[in-house]
Write an enzyme that holds these catalytic residues in place. Structure first.
Site, mmCIF file in Angstrom:
data_model
loop_
_atom_site.group_PDB
_atom_site.id
_atom_site.type_symbol
_atom_site.label_atom_id
_atom_site.label_comp_id
_atom_site.label_asym_id
_atom_site.label_seq_id
_atom_site.Cartn_x
_atom_site.Cartn_y
_atom_site.Cartn_z
ATOM 1 N N LYS A 13 0.976 -1.521 -0.140
ATOM 2 C CA LYS A 13 -0.235 0.089 -0.230
ATOM 3 C C LYS A 13 0.844 1.141 0.013
ATOM 4 O O LYS A 13 0.722 1.975 -0.767
ATOM 5 C CB LYS A 13 -1.510 -0.428 1.397
ATOM 6 C CG LYS A 13 -1.887 -1.491 1.201
ATOM 7 C CD LYS A 13 -2.901 -0.918 2.411
ATOM 8 C CE LYS A 13 -2.704 -1.124 3.460
ATOM 9 N NZ LYS A 13 -1.565 -1.660 4.193
ATOM 10 N N ARG A 127 11.330 -6.961 3.751
ATOM 11 C CA ARG A 127 10.616 -5.614 4.161
ATOM 12 C C ARG A 127 11.397 -4.849 4.643
ATOM 13 O O ARG A 127 11.932 -4.710 6.067
ATOM 14 C CB ARG A 127 9.343 -5.451 4.423
ATOM 15 C CG ARG A 127 8.854 -3.071 4.277
ATOM 16 C CD ARG A 127 7.340 -3.399 4.037
ATOM 17 N NE ARG A 127 7.031 -3.573 5.308
ATOM 18 C CZ ARG A 127 5.411 -3.047 5.737
ATOM 19 N NH1 ARG A 127 4.829 -2.359 4.272
ATOM 20 N NH2 ARG A 127 5.053 -3.626 6.454
ATOM 21 N N ARG A 160 11.544 -2.825 10.155
ATOM 22 C CA ARG A 160 11.058 -1.718 10.996
ATOM 23 C C ARG A 160 10.804 -3.013 11.971
ATOM 24 O O ARG A 160 10.477 -4.163 11.518
ATOM 25 C CB ARG A 160 9.416 -1.438 10.295
ATOM 26 C CG ARG A 160 9.851 0.037 9.861
ATOM 27 C CD ARG A 160 8.037 -0.483 9.403
ATOM 28 N NE ARG A 160 6.874 -1.153 9.368
ATOM 29 C CZ ARG A 160 5.518 -0.896 8.938
ATOM 30 N NH1 ARG A 160 5.087 0.071 8.285
ATOM 31 N NH2 ARG A 160 4.756 -0.722 9.637
ATOM 32 N N ARG A 171 -0.207 -9.126 13.623
ATOM 33 C CA ARG A 171 -0.429 -7.817 11.845
ATOM 34 C C ARG A 171 -1.382 -8.529 11.475
ATOM 35 O O ARG A 171 -2.985 -8.000 10.794
ATOM 36 C CB ARG A 171 0.671 -6.920 11.409
ATOM 37 C CG ARG A 171 1.195 -6.130 12.824
ATOM 38 C CD ARG A 171 2.070 -5.332 12.065
ATOM 39 N NE ARG A 171 2.043 -5.061 10.630
ATOM 40 C CZ ARG A 171 2.772 -4.013 9.991
ATOM 41 N NH1 ARG A 171 4.157 -4.738 9.683
ATOM 42 N NH2 ARG A 171 2.735 -3.605 9.590
HETATM 43 P P1 AMP Z 1 1.403 0.695 9.098
HETATM 44 O O1 AMP Z 1 2.287 1.685 9.049
HETATM 45 O O2 AMP Z 1 -0.414 1.291 8.395
HETATM 46 O O3 AMP Z 1 1.577 -0.657 8.829
HETATM 47 O O4 AMP Z 1 1.166 0.989 10.912
HETATM 48 C C1 AMP Z 1 1.346 0.775 11.484
HETATM 49 C C2 AMP Z 1 0.576 0.478 12.867
HETATM 50 O O5 AMP Z 1 0.179 2.004 12.564
HETATM 51 C C3 AMP Z 1 -0.250 -1.056 13.109
HETATM 52 O O6 AMP Z 1 0.239 -2.144 12.815
HETATM 53 C C4 AMP Z 1 -1.082 0.119 14.015
HETATM 54 O O7 AMP Z 1 -0.747 -0.311 15.025
HETATM 55 C C5 AMP Z 1 -0.841 1.704 13.673
HETATM 56 N N1 AMP Z 1 -1.515 2.125 12.803
HETATM 57 C C6 AMP Z 1 -1.693 2.819 11.861
HETATM 58 N N2 AMP Z 1 -3.392 3.128 10.687
HETATM 59 C C7 AMP Z 1 -3.649 2.904 11.809
HETATM 60 C C8 AMP Z 1 -5.292 2.681 12.056
HETATM 61 N N3 AMP Z 1 -6.500 3.430 11.053
HETATM 62 N N4 AMP Z 1 -5.998 2.332 13.068
HETATM 63 C C9 AMP Z 1 -5.180 1.943 14.030
HETATM 64 N N5 AMP Z 1 -4.465 1.655 14.287
HETATM 65 C C10 AMP Z 1 -3.299 2.090 12.985
#
Ligand code: AMP
Length: 214
Positions: A13, A127, A160, A171
């Protein structure tokens, strides 16, 4: 154009969002990036959310929606935006619809980047992300030209913390339980378009642009 990106963590994404954002000249808004920047800067928000990110769990809706509402009110959002990683739960999607309708607007499309679980696990373990500019790479599918060094800004590229094997499984489980229902949510309003994730970034991009009709 106002676009939501859906897909499992590691589906690509962020990478595709950057490409679409440059092509359409609209901001790329990633709640994950916002949280990580706050954690890095030790802000009060960062301290509140750190544990959730470390464990691969979702940050509570009430903290997340406020951030997004603030961000969507910025001038640079007038022409549209691409939301990457938000909404991630049905209540977040309902909240977004409500906020947008108050602004007399709505989402144009929700794009699902569809990748099988087994491929997600392979991708996420490979990644890597730049510590400075946030560019993402994959040691198998999309490596840096020089190992460990970002192609764009020459800074260090690392894994990360939440891409570690155990957190990845958490996740993915969180995704299936809480985020996958959004696919039906956007299908019902005819907003859903799907692009199957490919191994090569450029092939996924081709499918993504076609799905979005741009
Ligand atoms: P991402 O970089 O989008 O994979 O997000 C990393 C982490 O941030 C996720 O595993 C959640 O802990 C938190 N996070 C990001 N976006 C959201 C959201 N819309 N709602 C809740 N937690 C989020």
């Amino acid at each position: 154009m106002k676009i939501i990106l859906l897909g499992a963590p590691g589906a690509g994404k962020g990478t595709q969002a950057k490409i679409i954002s440059e092509k359409l000249e609209i901001p790329h808004i990633s709640t994950g990036d916002i949280f990580r920047a706050n954690i890095k800067g030790n802000t009060p928000l960062g301290m509140k959310v750190k544990e959730y990110l470390d464990n691969g769990e979702l940050v509570p809706d009430e903290l997340t929606v406020e951030i997004v509402k603030d961000r969507l009110g910025n001038d640079d959002c007038a022409k549209g935006y691409i939301l990457d990683g938000f909404p991630r739960t049905i209540p977040q999607a309902e909240y977004l619809d409500k906020v947008l309708s108050e602004m007399n607007t709505s989402i144009d499309l929700a794009l699902l980047i569809d990748v099988k679980d087994e491929d997600i696990i392979t991708r996420m373990s490979g990644r890597r992300v730049c510590t400075n500019c946030g560019a993402t790479y994959n040691i198998v599918f999309n490596p840096t030209k020089v190992e460990g060094i970002c192609d764009s800004c020459n800074s260090e590229v690392i894994q990360r913390a939440d891409d570690s094997a155990e957190t990845v499984l958490n996740r993915l489980e969180t995704y299936h339980k809480q985020t996958q229902p959004l696919i039906d949510y956007y299908k019902k309003t005819n907003k859903l378009v799907v692009a199957e994730g490919a191994e090569e970034v450029k092939d996924t991009t081709e499918r993504v642009l076609k799905a979005l009709g741009i």
